[in-house]
Design a protein around this motif. Sequence first.
Motif, PDB file in Angstrom:
ATOM      1  N   GLN A  23      -0.276  -5.688   7.571  1.00  0.00           N
ATOM      2  CA  GLN A  23       0.652  -5.629   6.434  1.00  0.00           C
ATOM      3  C   GLN A  23       0.602  -6.950   5.668  1.00  0.00           C
ATOM      4  O   GLN A  23       1.536  -7.741   5.643  1.00  0.00           O
ATOM      5  CB  GLN A  23       2.060  -5.305   6.915  1.00  0.00           C
ATOM      6  N   LEU A  49      -1.584  -8.510   1.953  1.00  0.00           N
ATOM      7  CA  LEU A  49      -2.386  -8.085   0.805  1.00  0.00           C
ATOM      8  C   LEU A  49      -3.880  -8.210   1.077  1.00  0.00           C
ATOM      9  O   LEU A  49      -4.662  -7.353   0.652  1.00  0.00           O
ATOM     10  CB  LEU A  49      -1.997  -8.910  -0.421  1.00  0.00           C
ATOM     11  N   ARG A 108       6.025  -4.261  -1.138  1.00  0.00           N
ATOM     12  CA  ARG A 108       6.146  -5.720  -1.211  1.00  0.00           C
ATOM     13  C   ARG A 108       7.201  -6.161  -2.223  1.00  0.00           C
ATOM     14  O   ARG A 108       7.635  -7.322  -2.200  1.00  0.00           O
ATOM     15  CB  ARG A 108       4.789  -6.338  -1.578  1.00  0.00           C
ATOM     16  N   VAL A 147      -4.965  -5.302   3.250  1.00  0.00           N
ATOM     17  CA  VAL A 147      -4.895  -4.048   2.490  1.00  0.00           C
ATOM     18  C   VAL A 147      -6.078  -3.942   1.535  1.00  0.00           C
ATOM     19  O   VAL A 147      -6.725  -2.888   1.419  1.00  0.00           O
ATOM     20  CB  VAL A 147      -3.559  -3.962   1.733  1.00  0.00           C
ATOM     21  N   CYS A 195       8.095  -0.591   7.130  1.00  0.00           N
ATOM     22  CA  CYS A 195       7.110  -1.449   7.802  1.00  0.00           C
ATOM     23  C   CYS A 195       7.027  -1.135   9.296  1.00  0.00           C
ATOM     24  O   CYS A 195       5.929  -1.068   9.875  1.00  0.00           O
ATOM     25  CB  CYS A 195       7.483  -2.920   7.607  1.00  0.00           C
ATOM     26  N   ASP A 202       1.456 -13.941   1.093  1.00  0.00           N
ATOM     27  CA  ASP A 202       0.438 -13.270   1.901  1.00  0.00           C
ATOM     28  C   ASP A 202      -0.814 -14.133   2.038  1.00  0.00           C
ATOM     29  O   ASP A 202      -1.437 -14.182   3.102  1.00  0.00           O
ATOM     30  CB  ASP A 202       0.047 -11.936   1.260  1.00  0.00           C
ATOM     31  N   PRO A 241      -1.151   0.168   5.155  1.00  0.00           N
ATOM     32  CA  PRO A 241      -0.771   0.960   3.975  1.00  0.00           C
ATOM     33  C   PRO A 241      -1.844   0.921   2.896  1.00  0.00           C
ATOM     34  O   PRO A 241      -2.661   0.004   2.843  1.00  0.00           O
ATOM     35  CB  PRO A 241       0.516   0.276   3.500  1.00  0.00           C
ATOM     36  N   ASP A 257       0.904   1.842  -2.092  1.00  0.00           N
ATOM     37  CA  ASP A 257       2.088   1.800  -1.238  1.00  0.00           C
ATOM     38  C   ASP A 257       2.463   0.361  -0.893  1.00  0.00           C
ATOM     39  O   ASP A 257       3.646   0.006  -0.863  1.00  0.00           O
ATOM     40  CB  ASP A 257       1.850   2.587   0.055  1.00  0.00           C
ATOM     41  N   TYR A 258       1.467  -0.459  -0.628  1.00  0.00           N
ATOM     42  CA  TYR A 258       1.774  -1.831  -0.240  1.00  0.00           C
ATOM     43  C   TYR A 258       2.427  -2.602  -1.393  1.00  0.00           C
ATOM     44  O   TYR A 258       3.379  -3.355  -1.176  1.00  0.00           O
ATOM     45  CB  TYR A 258       0.511  -2.567   0.221  1.00  0.00           C
TER      46      TYR A 258
END
Length: 381
Positions: A250, A252, A188, A255, A169, A235, A179, A183-184
């Motif tokens: 960072q 959801l 997570r 992203v 992170c 999130d 990300p 990847d996220y």
Amino acid sequence: MSAHDPESAPSATPAVPSFYCPIPFAVHPGHEQLTQASIGWLERYELFGSERQYLRLTRSMPGLLAALAHPRGTDEGLRLASDFLMWLYAFDDEYCEEGPLARRPGDLVATLRRLLRAVEVPESDAFDRDRYAAALRDIAVRLAGCASPAQTSRWADALRAYFLDQVWCAQLRVRGVVPSLPDYLLMRLANGSMGVTTALCDVVDGLELSPGEFGSPRVRALREMTCALVGWDNDIISYEKERRRVGDGQNLLDVLARDHRCARPQALATALALRDCVMRRFVGLLEEVKGGAGPQLRAYVDGLASWIRANLEWGQICERYLDVEGTAAELAVPVRDLPRSGLIGVYTATPSPSAPERLHIPAVSWWWDAFEFPEQRSPAH
């Protein structure tokens, strides 16, 4: 897209929606006393960098979250869980997101290694000059007193994974990069500390799973889904806090907005569809596992389910998120009466109609597999 791209910043924060969560409400009594004890523990180790941070931490209600997550916990286990949650909140604020090391991954690695050493050798006070190391060593010593060596090793392994993802992170922050979704979702699973907290579920309840039970594919899938659901729900609930206090992308929703090139309301709808898909799979697999499980394994997987509901209940009333700066004079809701009602959060009875049947994302797609591998078996006693 850069995490600091002004065009990517949301114009408005989405309201916290209703969540699909067919998991019963349960709470252990005495959460207020747990929180007060954890505040005393926080003060003992001075786990705050400013008066403002101290005020936010004293209103984070770790005792309530521990009581919701472990409704069948022992007194000793609950106190350990509440104090460790307080450590995680403080560490997250001072090191992982807002502190000076949040964008210095190289220096962060050295700090994390010293913290790990305090856990690996709790008999030594060599790193006690670091208040976070001293407090974490206290947790490790107390854990060793109520858990088996196998359980303490599981917790230490999960802590390493949590620390590793903090470095990931930090590297993304210093590069100003959001990300990718694959990847996220991988990140997570560990960076929200759920792996290290679910490693304590049987300890807090005064139980111990066998290695075969703990490591079986179905139980691992349930544990990972718990980490994902808690992280993704957090999130959504904490979006305003993260946007205003950190703003590193960072999350959801950020992203999804980047990957799908959509506005925040559409990202929220997509996030709910993804989490409802996983929730539906979790509930189905939970019943499969419980159908062939002994009493300790049933209690453990029920504890994973409790964590999912606990996070939603706690997150929707916790002043850590409701009052972003942590300086309001009073809570907006009377917290002490809410757990007795059995319904703190707002829920929907059915999953989103947009929820897919399964997720085809590499890090998590195995949760829908047929689990054709043979279950690991414990040695005969």
